[in-house]
Design a protein around this motif. Sequence first.
Motif, short mmCIF file in Angstrom:
data_model
loop_
_atom_site.label_atom_id
_atom_site.label_comp_id
_atom_site.label_asym_id
_atom_site.label_seq_id
_atom_site.Cartn_x
_atom_site.Cartn_y
_atom_site.Cartn_z
N HIS A 78 0.85 -1.19 0.00
CA HIS A 78 0.00 0.00 0.00
C HIS A 78 0.88 1.24 0.00
O HIS A 78 2.01 1.21 0.50
N GLU A 79 0.34 2.33 -0.52
CA GLU A 79 1.03 3.62 -0.48
C GLU A 79 0.37 4.49 0.57
O GLU A 79 -0.73 4.21 1.02
N GLY A 80 1.06 5.56 0.94
CA GLY A 80 0.49 6.51 1.89
C GLY A 80 0.98 6.27 3.30
O GLY A 80 1.96 5.57 3.54
N THR A 81 0.25 6.85 4.23
CA THR A 81 0.63 6.78 5.64
C THR A 81 0.39 5.38 6.19
O THR A 81 -0.72 4.84 6.09
N ALA A 82 1.42 4.81 6.76
CA ALA A 82 1.33 3.45 7.32
C ALA A 82 0.67 3.50 8.69
O ALA A 82 1.05 4.31 9.53
N PRO A 83 -0.29 2.60 8.94
CA PRO A 83 -0.88 2.53 10.27
C PRO A 83 0.08 1.92 11.29
O PRO A 83 1.02 1.22 10.92
N ARG A 84 -0.15 2.20 12.55
CA ARG A 84 0.68 1.66 13.63
C ARG A 84 0.77 0.14 13.50
O ARG A 84 -0.23 -0.55 13.33
N GLY A 85 1.99 -0.36 13.54
CA GLY A 85 2.23 -1.80 13.46
C GLY A 85 2.46 -2.32 12.06
O GLY A 85 2.82 -3.48 11.89
N LEU A 87 4.37 -2.89 8.47
CA LEU A 87 5.75 -2.96 8.02
C LEU A 87 5.94 -1.91 6.94
O LEU A 87 5.15 -1.83 6.00
N VAL A 88 6.97 -1.10 7.09
CA VAL A 88 7.26 -0.04 6.12
C VAL A 88 8.53 -0.44 5.38
O VAL A 88 9.59 -0.60 5.98
N TRP A 89 8.39 -0.61 4.07
CA TRP A 89 9.49 -1.03 3.20
C TRP A 89 10.01 0.22 2.52
O TRP A 89 9.26 0.90 1.82
N TYR A 90 11.28 0.56 2.72
CA TYR A 90 11.81 1.81 2.19
C TYR A 90 13.18 1.61 1.55
O TYR A 90 13.91 0.68 1.89
N ARG A 97 14.96 -1.70 2.80
CA ARG A 97 14.98 -2.03 4.23
C ARG A 97 13.55 -2.06 4.74
O ARG A 97 12.66 -1.56 4.08
N VAL A 98 13.36 -2.60 5.93
CA VAL A 98 12.02 -2.65 6.51
C VAL A 98 12.09 -2.20 7.97
O VAL A 98 13.05 -2.49 8.68
N THR A 126 12.45 8.89 0.73
CA THR A 126 11.28 9.50 0.08
C THR A 126 10.52 8.43 -0.71
O THR A 126 9.53 8.73 -1.35
N ASP A 127 10.99 7.21 -0.67
CA ASP A 127 10.43 6.12 -1.45
C ASP A 127 10.09 4.96 -0.52
O ASP A 127 10.98 4.24 -0.06
N TRP A 128 8.79 4.78 -0.23
CA TRP A 128 8.38 3.69 0.64
C TRP A 128 6.98 3.22 0.30
O TRP A 128 6.20 3.92 -0.34
N VAL A 129 6.69 1.99 0.74
CA VAL A 129 5.36 1.39 0.70
C VAL A 129 5.19 0.66 2.02
O VAL A 129 6.15 0.48 2.76
N TRP A 130 3.98 0.26 2.31
CA TRP A 130 3.77 -0.48 3.55
C TRP A 130 2.89 -1.70 3.31
O TRP A 130 2.19 -1.79 2.31
#
Length: 139
Positions: A78-85, A87-90, A97-98, A126-130
Amino acid sequence: MEPMAWGEAAVERRIVPRVANPRDTESALNWQLERVGSTAWQDWTLKFQRMAFGYAHDSGWQDSADAVRWLDHHALLHEGTAPRGALVWYQAVDRIRVACAVGSGQVVGPLPAGSVEVATLTDLSTDWVWSDPHFPFAH
């Protein structure tokens, strides 16, 4: 399983059953926050997250880039703001990295500098997904 037409090739997207992690989100975040300052996890971002959510053994993925490819193939990113908990892949320091979202745009995990820290995601990349904390092959 319905195959999807993708150009000339048929791509099959399997539905991957979601299994509850051994450790819930808040417990996983607490486990990570207890390790802030540790340099023992340098460059082991995927292993760190897998263990935070309670899996003792291999995730089944080679590295974070392999995980992102698999998650993307199964339409779990998913794109956008990641919810608490989540995994953010950047992308940072020439690799994927995660880390784990703690809220307010912050993540926790082994950072490129080497230690486990809480950081503002936009300071890292500046480049991430979750994705949800989903480890389909871990045990």
